[in-house]
Each structure stands twice: as structure tokens, then as C-alpha cells.
Write an enzyme that holds these catalytic residues in place. Structure first.
Site, PDB file in Angstrom:
ATOM      1  N   ARG A 273      76.816  47.517  -8.597  1.00  0.00           N
ATOM      2  CA  ARG A 273      76.523  46.028  -8.938  1.00  0.00           C
ATOM      3  C   ARG A 273      77.822  45.230  -8.453  1.00  0.00           C
ATOM      4  O   ARG A 273      77.416  44.235  -7.667  1.00  0.00           O
ATOM      5  CB  ARG A 273      76.524  45.803 -10.689  1.00  0.00           C
TER       6      ARG A 273
ATOM      7  N   TRP B  89      70.012  45.048  -8.415  1.00  0.00           N
ATOM      8  CA  TRP B  89      70.023  46.214  -9.083  1.00  0.00           C
ATOM      9  C   TRP B  89      68.877  46.628 -10.152  1.00  0.00           C
ATOM     10  O   TRP B  89      68.296  47.678  -9.931  1.00  0.00           O
ATOM     11  CB  TRP B  89      71.192  46.586  -9.880  1.00  0.00           C
ATOM     12  N   GLU B  90      68.642  45.690 -10.798  1.00  0.00           N
ATOM     13  CA  GLU B  90      67.603  45.768 -11.886  1.00  0.00           C
ATOM     14  C   GLU B  90      66.225  46.230 -11.273  1.00  0.00           C
ATOM     15  O   GLU B  90      65.182  46.882 -11.700  1.00  0.00           O
ATOM     16  CB  GLU B  90      67.298  44.697 -12.908  1.00  0.00           C
ATOM     17  N   SER B  91      65.888  45.619 -10.255  1.00  0.00           N
ATOM     18  CA  SER B  91      64.649  45.621  -9.490  1.00  0.00           C
ATOM     19  C   SER B  91      64.523  46.397  -8.256  1.00  0.00           C
ATOM     20  O   SER B  91      63.292  46.307  -7.575  1.00  0.00           O
ATOM     21  CB  SER B  91      64.119  44.272  -9.293  1.00  0.00           C
TER      22      SER B  91
ATOM     23  N   ALA C  21      64.375  49.082 -13.125  1.00  0.00           N
ATOM     24  CA  ALA C  21      63.437  49.846 -11.933  1.00  0.00           C
ATOM     25  C   ALA C  21      64.301  50.260 -10.825  1.00  0.00           C
ATOM     26  O   ALA C  21      63.775  50.787  -9.834  1.00  0.00           O
ATOM     27  CB  ALA C  21      62.607  48.759 -11.645  1.00  0.00           C
TER      28      ALA C  21
END
Length: 364
Positions: free
Chosen positions: A340, A216-218, A88
Site C-alpha cells: 500500500r 489495494w482494496e479493489s 477484493a
């Protein structure tokens, strides 16, 4: 916005590998959506221009705007392939200008059988996690912290990490990559602290690794569901469809790790609860705070925690386990891996003072 990677479709013959468009070409947002850029990547029509969308998963090729298997077995079934779940994250894209981001994270398939229906009454997620949350708050009281949720005291098993430290870590990680993520809520913090045992988090250093990757992913804990699937649910429903799906259910990216595909929901549900509740009700992964963290910790335990490099403190090794195909070892998105790492460098001294960050394991 984050985008789903189209589910490879079964093809009886090898598809022709043709280039349909190239990035920057004109398109019509009223009629165009997704096309192939080449045999391994796709473009998305945004503001009447084709922009980079995503790469096809290993073993598939792009045809007619979808990633497909170039061949099938004798029964016409899809050949095994390691899927990639959509991130995301949109932090490295000027969303106001393009409205799209293309970061993705890989989800390694877990070979689990479909669990039989339980004879026991199904316990709701809130009931399943209440004990852990209550225990965390009770332990906080014992250490002299404020039990209201905005606690500055630590609890046993959380390696001295407090809500104050958690919020500071998110703020500094955000600044480290030039973003302005919102301050996490008290509930986000308590769910993070209570969920760490589910990920077998073994140290404050590993907690910092986990949080850097999850941020990072969210998109800084803002996305518990793929942005694109909120905007284009019908498209996502079609492209994440598999024969194993429960009737009327779709398994696009949800939770802070952006858990995708039926097999991952099935495995996470079995691992966390011993039943198939997440298969039957996948939406709760995006609507329940404890579950959004729970599936993320589950994924970490199953796919990242046991890596030798991770346990040696090599942050790059954690990236390699999550999205190595694109961000490590010559991948095309190493700039994302470096961001990241910048976040990890900001979080580590807050969670584990005195620990020195180690970049090794991804692109170096």
C-alpha cells in the site's frame, strides 16, 4: 479471488478448538470448501490443495469451517465484535496458480438505528448524484478543461487533481507493486472527483492516501464486488446472514472499499441519503459507479479521516484504521501494508508535488 470472512454464528456452548487441516494438504474441490487451519484462521480448497483463506475476527474462534463466538449472552445472542470486511485485492497472489487471495480490511461497526421509512419519494442514486457530477463538469469548463470527461483541467475543491493525473496515478501505483491495472475510465475519474466531498478529503495528500488504499482494496478499481461472492453467492449469502437483513438481501463486500454487513450498509445509507435505500437494494453499490465511490468515501470519513496521524500525513495511520489488526502492530500481513505504501509513494508526487511521503503509523 477475494474471500468473505464467515459471519460468526451464535453458539450456546464454547466450541472445541481443533485443527482440521494444514496448508498444503490434499483436498477435493468437488466436496471440500473451507476448514479451520487452527483456532483463529481458515483454509480454502483450491486445485485440490488447502491454501490460506482468512483470519477470524477478534473475539471469535474457528470451528467446523466457520468463525464463531466462544460464548453468548444469557439470551443466546451474539456478543459484540468488530467485524472485518473482505478485500477484493489479489495483487500479491499468483491468481493463475492459486485462484485465491486473502487480503481483508476491517470495518468498524457504527451504532445507528434503523431509519424509519421516508414519506418522501425515493430518489434514485443517479438522480442523487447527477447534480454533483454536472457541477464538476461545469466547473471544469470554467477552468478551460475539456468537459467531455477526459479532462485535463482541474475543478474547484479537487486540489488541482485532474482526470489525467488520476489516470497517471493509477498507472504508476500499479507499476510500483508489479501489477498492470487497467487505465481507469472517464466515469471512474469524474465519480472520484465528485465524491471527494463525501469523504471530507482535506488535501491532495489525503486524496493520495485514500486512492492508494482504495486501489489495494479493489484490485486496481477492477472489483466493485467480492470476487468469491460472484462465484459462490449461496455460500456468501449464508455466511453474511444476520437477523437484521432485509428479506432476500445479502450484505457481502461491495463498492471499492468492499462494504460488508447489514449494519454498515444501514449506516452508509443513512449517512449518504438519510434513508435505507442501500439496505433495501444493496446490489446497486456494486452496479452504480457513483455509489461504489460514495460508500468508500463515506467509510473514509467515518473511520479514517478524523485520525490525528492521518491528518499529520502519516500514511501508516490510514492503514491502521482500515486493517490494522492484520497489517500493523505485529500483524501477519505487514507485507500488504508495505505494498500500500509503495502505491502511495507513486501517487503522492502526482497529486501533491513537493510533499514527502511519511510511512509512520502502522508497522513502524
Amino acid at each position: 479471488m477475494a474471500h468473505a470472512i464467515p459471519r460468526p454464528q451464535t453458539e450456546g456452548t464454547s466450541p472445541e478448538l481443533t485443527t482440521e487441516q494444514k496448508e498444503g494438504d490434499d483436498c477435493d474441490v468437488l466436496h471440500d470448501r473451507i476448514v479451520c487451519a487452527d483456532e483463529s484462521s481458515l483454509l480454502f480448497c483450491n486445485q485440490n490443495k488447502w491454501v490460506a483463506f482468512s483470519n477470524c475476527t477478534l473475539g471469535t474462534v474457528c470451528k467446523d469451517g466457520s468463525c464463531v463466538f466462544p460464548e453468548s449472552d444469557s439470551n443466546g445472542a451474539d456478543l459484540p465484535v468488530e467485524e472485518e470486511s473482505a478485500s477484493a485485492n489479489k495483487s500479491d497472489v499468483d491468481v493463475a496458480e492459486t485462484g485465491v487471495a486473502t487480503d481483508v480490511a476491517s470495518s468498524a461497526p457504527v451504532d445507528t438505528a434503523v431509519p424509519e421509512a421516508s414519506a418522501e419519494p425515493v430518489v434514485t442514486d443517479a438522480e442523487a448524484t447527477a447534480e454533483a457530477t454536472e457541477a464538476t463538469e461545469a466547473e471544469t469548463d470554467d477552468t478551460g478543461g475539456d468537459s467531455s470527461g477526459d479532462s485535463s483541467g482541474s475543478t474547484s475543491g479537487d486540489f488541482g487533481i485532474t482526470c489525467d493525473k488520476f489516470k497517471e496515478a493509477v498507472t504508476k501505483a500499479s507499476s510500483a507493486i508489479g501489477q498492470s491495472y487497467p487505465t481507469p475510465s472517464d466515469k471512474q475519474c469524474t465519480s472520484f472527483l465528485a465524491g471527494m466531498p463525501k469523504g471530507d478529503i482535506a488535501s491532495a495528500r489525503e486524496a493520495a492516501m485514500f486512492l492508494a488504499n482504495i486501489l489495494w482494496e479493489s484490485d486496481g478499481l477492477q472489483a466493485k464486488e467480492e470476487y468469491d461472492c460472484q462465484d459462490l453467492p449461496d455460500w456468501c449469502a449464508q455466511n453474511y446472514k444476520t437477523p437484521e437483513d432485509a428479506p432476500g438481501k445479502t450484505y457481502w463486500g461491495r463498492g471499492y472499499i468492499q462494504l460488508t454487513w447489514h449494519y454498515n450498509y444501514e449506516a452508509a445509507s443513512e449517512g449518504l441519503f438519510g434513508d435505507d435505500r442501500l439496505v433495501e437494494s444493496p446490489d446497486q453499490v456494486a452496479t452504480d459507479e457513483d455509489l461504489a465511490w460514495g460508500v468508500s468515501f463515506w467509510f473514509w470519513k467515518e473511520n479514517v479521516h478524523g485520525d490525528a496521524g492521518v491528518q499529520e500525513g502519516n500514511f501508516g495511520s490510514s492503514i491502521n484504521k482500515i486493517n490494522g489488526a492484520l497489517e500493523c502492530n505485529g500483524g501477519t500481513a505487514q507485507d500488504k501494508a508495505k505494498k500500500r505504501y509503495e502505491m502511495y509513494k507513486a501517487i503522492l508526487p502526482i497529486f501533491a508535488p513537493g510533499e514527502l511521503p511519511k510511512e509512520t503509523g502502522c508497522y513502524n
